[in-house]
Design a protein around this motif. Structure first.
Motif, PDB file in Angstrom:
ATOM      1  N   ASN A 191       0.840  -1.299   0.050  1.00 28.75           N
ATOM      2  CA  ASN A 191      -0.018  -0.032  -0.021  1.00 28.75           C
ATOM      3  C   ASN A 191       1.012   1.090   0.064  1.00 28.75           C
ATOM      4  O   ASN A 191       1.982   1.401   0.892  1.00 28.75           O
ATOM      5  CB  ASN A 191      -1.135   0.028   1.358  1.00 28.75           C
ATOM      6  CG  ASN A 191      -1.981   1.055   1.107  1.00 28.75           C
ATOM      7  OD1 ASN A 191      -1.905   2.089   1.111  1.00 28.75           O
ATOM      8  ND2 ASN A 191      -3.316   0.438   1.178  1.00 28.75           N
ATOM      9  N   ALA A 193       0.241   4.248   0.954  1.00 35.02           N
ATOM     10  CA  ALA A 193      -0.229   5.099   1.927  1.00 35.02           C
ATOM     11  C   ALA A 193       0.401   4.695   3.449  1.00 35.02           C
ATOM     12  O   ALA A 193       1.383   5.549   3.885  1.00 35.02           O
ATOM     13  CB  ALA A 193      -1.651   5.328   2.186  1.00 35.02           C
ATOM     14  N   HIS A 194       0.331   3.542   3.718  1.00 36.55           N
ATOM     15  CA  HIS A 194       0.497   3.081   4.928  1.00 36.55           C
ATOM     16  C   HIS A 194       1.335   1.784   4.840  1.00 36.55           C
ATOM     17  O   HIS A 194       1.624   1.130   5.964  1.00 36.55           O
ATOM     18  CB  HIS A 194      -0.495   2.816   5.927  1.00 36.55           C
ATOM     19  CG  HIS A 194      -1.715   2.051   5.301  1.00 36.55           C
ATOM     20  ND1 HIS A 194      -1.766   1.017   5.030  1.00 36.55           N
ATOM     21  CD2 HIS A 194      -3.072   2.579   4.834  1.00 36.55           C
ATOM     22  CE1 HIS A 194      -2.785   0.600   4.347  1.00 36.55           C
ATOM     23  NE2 HIS A 194      -3.578   1.598   4.332  1.00 36.55           N
ATOM     24  N   ASN A 246      -4.027   4.567  -4.843  1.00 37.30           N
ATOM     25  CA  ASN A 246      -3.191   5.514  -4.072  1.00 37.30           C
ATOM     26  C   ASN A 246      -3.682   6.057  -2.779  1.00 37.30           C
ATOM     27  O   ASN A 246      -2.852   6.672  -1.983  1.00 37.30           O
ATOM     28  CB  ASN A 246      -2.820   6.519  -4.999  1.00 37.30           C
ATOM     29  CG  ASN A 246      -1.839   6.198  -6.347  1.00 37.30           C
ATOM     30  OD1 ASN A 246      -0.939   5.217  -6.123  1.00 37.30           O
ATOM     31  ND2 ASN A 246      -1.793   6.635  -7.209  1.00 37.30           N
ATOM     32  N   ASN A 247      -4.908   6.134  -2.768  1.00 31.54           N
ATOM     33  CA  ASN A 247      -5.538   6.766  -1.345  1.00 31.54           C
ATOM     34  C   ASN A 247      -5.155   5.903  -0.279  1.00 31.54           C
ATOM     35  O   ASN A 247      -5.583   6.424   0.968  1.00 31.54           O
ATOM     36  CB  ASN A 247      -7.134   6.953  -1.688  1.00 31.54           C
ATOM     37  CG  ASN A 247      -7.720   5.939  -2.136  1.00 31.54           C
ATOM     38  OD1 ASN A 247      -7.182   4.715  -1.865  1.00 31.54           O
ATOM     39  ND2 ASN A 247      -9.255   6.020  -2.167  1.00 31.54           N
ATOM     40  N   GLY A 248      -4.981   4.576  -0.382  1.00 39.81           N
ATOM     41  CA  GLY A 248      -4.661   3.762   0.767  1.00 39.81           C
ATOM     42  C   GLY A 248      -5.679   2.841   1.462  1.00 39.81           C
ATOM     43  O   GLY A 248      -5.543   2.131   2.330  1.00 39.81           O
TER      44      GLY A 248
END
Length: 578
Positions: A191, A193-194, A246-248
């Motif tokens: 991921n 994002a995180h 991409n927003n996670g």
């Protein structure tokens, strides 16, 4: 020179480069054709976006560097690596390897650092000068992913372990044990994002791992049943593709039965399920975050198997467009923030497709936006011109359900497109009495034709259908003939009276009346079929006919007779007045 374009929907797909042949020709044929192509004007004016954008046999993978200035591709035979410079639109260099490539990652912003997973269980690290180092893993690898935070390289293999190689320390770390009965890790993703790890396993499960504690967070069971047919499941098994947005928060999962499932990490229930249609494994998922121009859709998803790459909306699953070459697809790469796609396939040249509705052309090839409209084929060929759309129920009724996913039965939306020739043959077989009905109609036509050739006492026996229309036209023609005769008699009488007044001739000129012809040809021969073919019969009980004839008389013959008698002109009064 024209560009090949397809338009299954309102979004046109242009094929910029690549041919539709699956294998290269022998060298002696190539040499002969090159001599013949010197005088071919269309070949000399062709568009070659990137020079030498091909391999000798087939291409395995192609990816664009993070800075967007280079592309790296692997192919065979012999196994080799190609690097293309977009600024020069040509091949920068080619490098041969000892084994065929399975997957590779570009570690730097440009092409200078890369790692390649080979099919002989080896990992090769390449730099500017060539192979920097080589190492091996215990089992055959299937996919790779890189975590730049701590320089960990994760390699999914055929066993129940995911190997970790730390590039900073230069050594293998403890692998991630996925458990017993896994079979292997087909795909993995991190991921952005995180940095949650997702592993798609062969036993129809997806495991999520926390890279900080190196522990499993969740294991999710997947329903991998296809809605087409259990026998149509393609090669491979389990989960074949995973991709984080991409927003996670969003995750896309592809299965071996051709299903794409969208999830929100905050909910255990799937957001959307999409059927690819061919029953083949989904080998790639790409989030197109740029969305569509002039549309409210903010995100689209590309799902690809070896037959077709479909682009559809992640909001409602509505199809946007698709890319369907005639050769098998191995890998698809999207140039970021543009509508350009590269396809590695089983053919010799790699394919380039441009979809203007998904984004503009990159800066290094901005000229293709102008040439696509100028060199487009006219008219645009549609993918399903020679196909007929049938639903799944109709396909089963025709007995062709086993052909779903082949070239003659292509899945589309909620049904299938079937080749028109196959559809006509299958329909004839499924309805064995169709020929008998056709034969009976032909016999009836021949009998009616023989009856027309006999001697008839009435000339109106040729009218078989639309008799009321024929009577109406006959009366109109008779009325027009009477009116013409009256006008001719009036003109003749006026001329005679004028002659008598001038010459004082008591011998009146003999009255010449036009010959009255009783002709049944009140309709042109070109339209005689209207009164012979039952297919042209006018149904007077329909609403449309009643709307067009709201004041139609119930006894038209009486109206015609009265009108004919009332239109007689008194010529004697004119003679007395003169």
């Amino acid at each position: 020179m024209v560009l090949k374009s397809t338009s299954a929907t309102n979004h046109t797909v242009y094929q910029i480069s690549g041919t539709n042949t699956s294998r290269s020709l022998p060298e002696w044929i190539v040499r002969k054709r090159r001599r013949d192509l010197k005088n071919d004007a269309e070949y000399n004016s062709r568009i070659e976006l990137i020079q030498d954008f091909e391999f000798s046999e087939a291409s395995n993978r192609i990816k664009v560097s993070p800075d967007g200035n280079y592309a790296m591709a692997t192919g065979t035979y012999k196994p080799q690596i190609h690097v293309y410079d977009f600024a020069e639109l040509s091949l920068k260099f080619a490098r041969h390897t000892d084994a065929e490539n399975v997957d590779f990652l570009i570690l730097s912003d440009d092409w200078t650092k890369s790692v390649h997973l080979q099919n002989d269980r080896s990992l090769e690290f390449h730099t500017k000068g060539g192979i920097h180092t080589r190492t091996r893993i215990p089992k055959f690898g299937r996919a790779m992913s890189y975590r730049p935070t701590n320089c960990d390289l994760y390699v999914g293999a055929s066993g129940n372990e995911v190997y970790r190689l730390n590039l900073d320390q230069g050594r293998f770390m403890n692998p991630l044990d996925l458990g017993e009965g896994i079979g292997g890790c087909n795909c993995l993703d991190i991921n952005p994002a995180h940095e949650l790890l997702a592993f798609g396993l062969e036993n129809n499960t997806v495991q999520f791992w926390d890279p900080r504690s190196r522990s499993k967070v969740l294991q999710m069971e997947m329903d991998n049943r296809s809605s087409i047919d259990d026998s149509s499941v393609g090669l491979g098994g389990g989960i074949t593709a995973v991709s984080f947005r991409n927003n996670g928060l969003n995750l896309a999962i592809g299965t071996s039965s051709g299903q794409t499932i969208l999830y929100d990490l905050r909910s255990p229930q799937p957001l959307l399920k999409k059927e690819q249609g061919y029953g083949m494994p989904i080998n790639q998922l790409i989030w197109l975050n740029s969305g569509l121009k002039d549309s409210s859709e903010d995100t689209a998803l590309l799902s690809a198997d070896k037959r077709i790459a479909k682009i559809w909306s992640t909001r409602d699953g509505k199809p946007i467009t698709s890319i369907e070459p005639s050769v098998d697809i191995n890998y698809v790469t999207h140039v970021p923030d543009s509508g350009l796609f590269f396809l590695a396939n089983e053919g010799s040249p790699m394919h380039t497709y441009f979809i203007p509705s998904l984004g503009p052309a990159p800066n290094w090839c901005s000229f293709i936006e102008n040439v696509t409209e100028e060199l487009e084929e006219a008219p645009v060929t549609t993918v399903y011109d020679n196909y007929k759309f049938v639903t799944r129920k109709e396909l089963v009724a025709l007995g062709l359900a086993h052909l779903a996913g082949t070239n003659v039965v292509r899945s589309y939306m909620h049904g299938f497109f079937i080749d028109m020739r196959l559809y006509e043959q299958a329909k004839l077989i499924s309805n064995p009495f169709a020929y008998e009905e056709h034969k009976e109609r032909e016999i009836r036509k021949r009998i009616d034709k023989e009856r027309e050739s006999r001697i008839r006492t009435s000339s109106k026996l040729g009218v078989k259908v639309n008799k009321s229309l024929a009577d109406k036209l006959a009366k109109s023609a008779e009325k027009a003939a009477k009116k013409a005769a009256r006008e001719a008699r009036y003109k003749q009488r006026a001329a005679d009276i004028q002659q008598e007044l001038e010459d004082n001739n008591e011998n009146a000129t003999t009255e010449i009346l036009p010959e009255k012809k009783e002709s049944d040809r009140f309709v042109d021969d070109r339209f005689k079929t209207v009164f012979e073919d039952p297919d042209f019969e006018v149904d007077e009980d329909t609403i449309e006919f009643q709307q067009l004839n709201p004041t139609r008389s119930a006894n038209p013959t009486k109206f015609s007779d009265d009108e004919s008698e009332g239109d007689e002109y008194d010529y004697d009064s004119d003679e007395k007045r003169l």
